[in-house]
Design a protein around this motif. Structure first.
Motif: not given
Length: 481
Positions: A346-366
């Motif tokens: 539950p933690l990996s799916v409900v919280i962990g996976l959606p964190l991809h948007g924050l981690s990828y966009c906010f670091f790599y695109i910035t």
């Protein structure tokens, strides 16, 4: 006219990433699955080497793109040819995997019988069975058979990766050369590609068997559709000028490394790409092992969050600035790896996976926007090339080796200790975040000579929207994630 072009370019992005999403995500579980489940019994190291074809092609392919699209042929015509060649290669790969898997499964059944192992116990093997499987999987005849499948597959997938990444970069070239306001409109056009990736993941999970060659055959059909669609794209003739190999590798911008913040940024980007290898290669396998429902479909939560974060980025950029945007991105990597290390579905799916948007966009695109503002005008393309080389190239290749070694060391039979595996990128993310906070001081505009200088009154939030010759390189990294 501009609206018509945007619609056509959006369709191009949708189909291109529909093709990529069809096979990239389910490939690792297929390669690593037991032959009794339809897999090819690849080790973590072999699976990592297969994915490394994408990183190697990401370094080599740009050397050919400059010659083809800048000097010889119209970009959209190259894309037509590349899609059809890619279809042929992927069909060959699908045939090879299916034919070899049948022979491997027969041999594996024979080895199971000789070892006295009941095939029904492989669904959830106990510790004793796992140890027996570990010994069985080291059987010389079995390993030789798997190696005989691996070597041709590596060569074919490398050839396909060259075709695929050439097409990926050309989608950016065609878009950026035909949009009237590329900086304003490219993000919206590219966002449709992410939606295509999501759709392909849902189709594979709901309608196909991911542990088979079906996703590859699906990609073949989509490649034909994508190739035919490229005939409808705006004419994009050669630019009439080429780029030297040194410029493609970013050599003219090496002087920027004298600035401590820029050097720290590149080191953090390179090491974070090593961390990203765990995510790219093993997330789907991890979700399968923790019994997430429809893992390939569930994993599209990451892309949904990516689309949301991309929409929020302009506002966040104004409020937070470069440094704290990237800090939030790094924090996202830290939290997600920590949640995965718990092994909680539950933690990996409900919280962990959606964190991809924050981690990828906010670091790599910035990060790419930071480079575009940090570098002087004549060095922007070279600076972006350095970033692509150290992150998509060196960082990814080294990360693939490290990730496969960690997974292999924590695998007994077919059982992976995912807690131990994810603790490694978790600790690495913590170190990267600490170093970045301590030594990166934020954006510092530079003079045309490549040296930092104090901010000028004209430099403000809107300076990121100024035209840059490096924009095609900037956005190609976004497309190849």
């Amino acid at each position: 006219m501009d609206r018509s072009i945007r619609v056509r370019l959006s369709g191009m992005m949708f189909l291109h990433y529909l093709v990529m999403g069809a096979w990239v995500v389910p490939l690792a579980p297929y390669l690593m699955a037991l032959p009794t489940d339809g897999g090819l019994l690849f080790t973590a190291t072999q699976t990592s080497q297969i994915y490394s074809t994408l990183a190697i092609a990401g370094i080599v392919a740009p050397l050919f793109i400059g010659l083809l699209a800048d000097r010889l042929f119209a970009a959209q015509r190259i894309m037509v040819v590349m899609n059809f060649i890619g279809c042929g290669l992927m069909a060959t790969i699908a045939w090879w995997c299916a034919s070899q898997q049948a022979e491997l499964a027969e041999l594996y059944h024979q080895k199971l019988q000789l070892a006295g192992i009941n095939g029904d116990t492989l669904v959830s093997p106990a510790a004793g069975i796992a140890s027996q499987l570990q010994r069985l999987h080291q059987d010389p005849e079995l390993r030789a058979r798997v190696d005989a499948i691996f070597r041709p597959l590596f060569g074919m997938l490398f050839a396909y990766a060259m075709i695929n990444l050439t097409t990926t970069t050309l989608t950016n070239v065609v878009s950026l050369r035909n949009l009237e306001r590329p900086r304003e409109m490219f993000g919206k056009v590219r966002l449709v590609g992410t939606f295509g990736w999501v759709v392909s993941g849902l189709v594979v999970a709901m309608l196909l068997n991911p542990i088979s060659n079906s996703p590859m055959l699906f990609a073949c059909v989509l490649s034909i559709a994508s190739g035919l669609y490229c005939l409808l794209l705006p004419h994009t003739p050669p630019a009439g000028k080429g780029t030297s190999i040194g410029e493609m590798l970013g050599l003219p911008a090496l002087g920027m490394l004298r600035d401590r913040s820029f050097a720290v940024f590149l080191i953090c980007a390179c090491t974070l790409s090593m961390v990203q290898s765990f995510w790219v290669i093993y997330t789907n396998k991890f979700l399968t092992d923790i019994q997430a429902p429809k893992p390939t479909a569930v994993q599209t939560l990451a892309q949904w969050s990516e689309m949301l974060c991309m929409a929020l980025m302009p506002l966040a950029f104004i409020r937070l600035g470069v440094k704290w945007m990237m800090v939030l991105g790094l924090l996202g990597w830290l939290l997600r790896n920590g949640l995965f290390a718990t092994g909680s579905m539950p933690l990996s799916v409900v919280i962990g996976l959606p964190l991809h948007g924050l981690s990828y966009c906010f670091f790599y695109i910035t990060a790419q926007l930071y480079i575009d503002r940090m570098a002087p005008l004549h060095l922007r393309a070279s600076a972006q090339a350095i970033f692509v080389f150290v992150s998509s190239g060196v960082g990814t290749l080294v990360g693939n080796v490290i990730a496969s070694s960690i997974v292999q060391a924590n695998t007994v039979g077919s059982v992976v200790n995912w807690t131990n595996v994810w603790l490694v990128p978790f600790l690495a993310s913590a170190v990267i975040l600490t170093v970045f906070l301590a030594f990166f001081r934020g954006e510092v505009p530079v003079s045309d000579s490549g040296h930092p200088h104090p901010p000028q009154p004209s430099d403000g939030p809107n300076s990121a929207t100024k035209s840059s010759p490096g924009i095609e390189v900037t956005l190609s990294r976004v497309a190849r994630r």
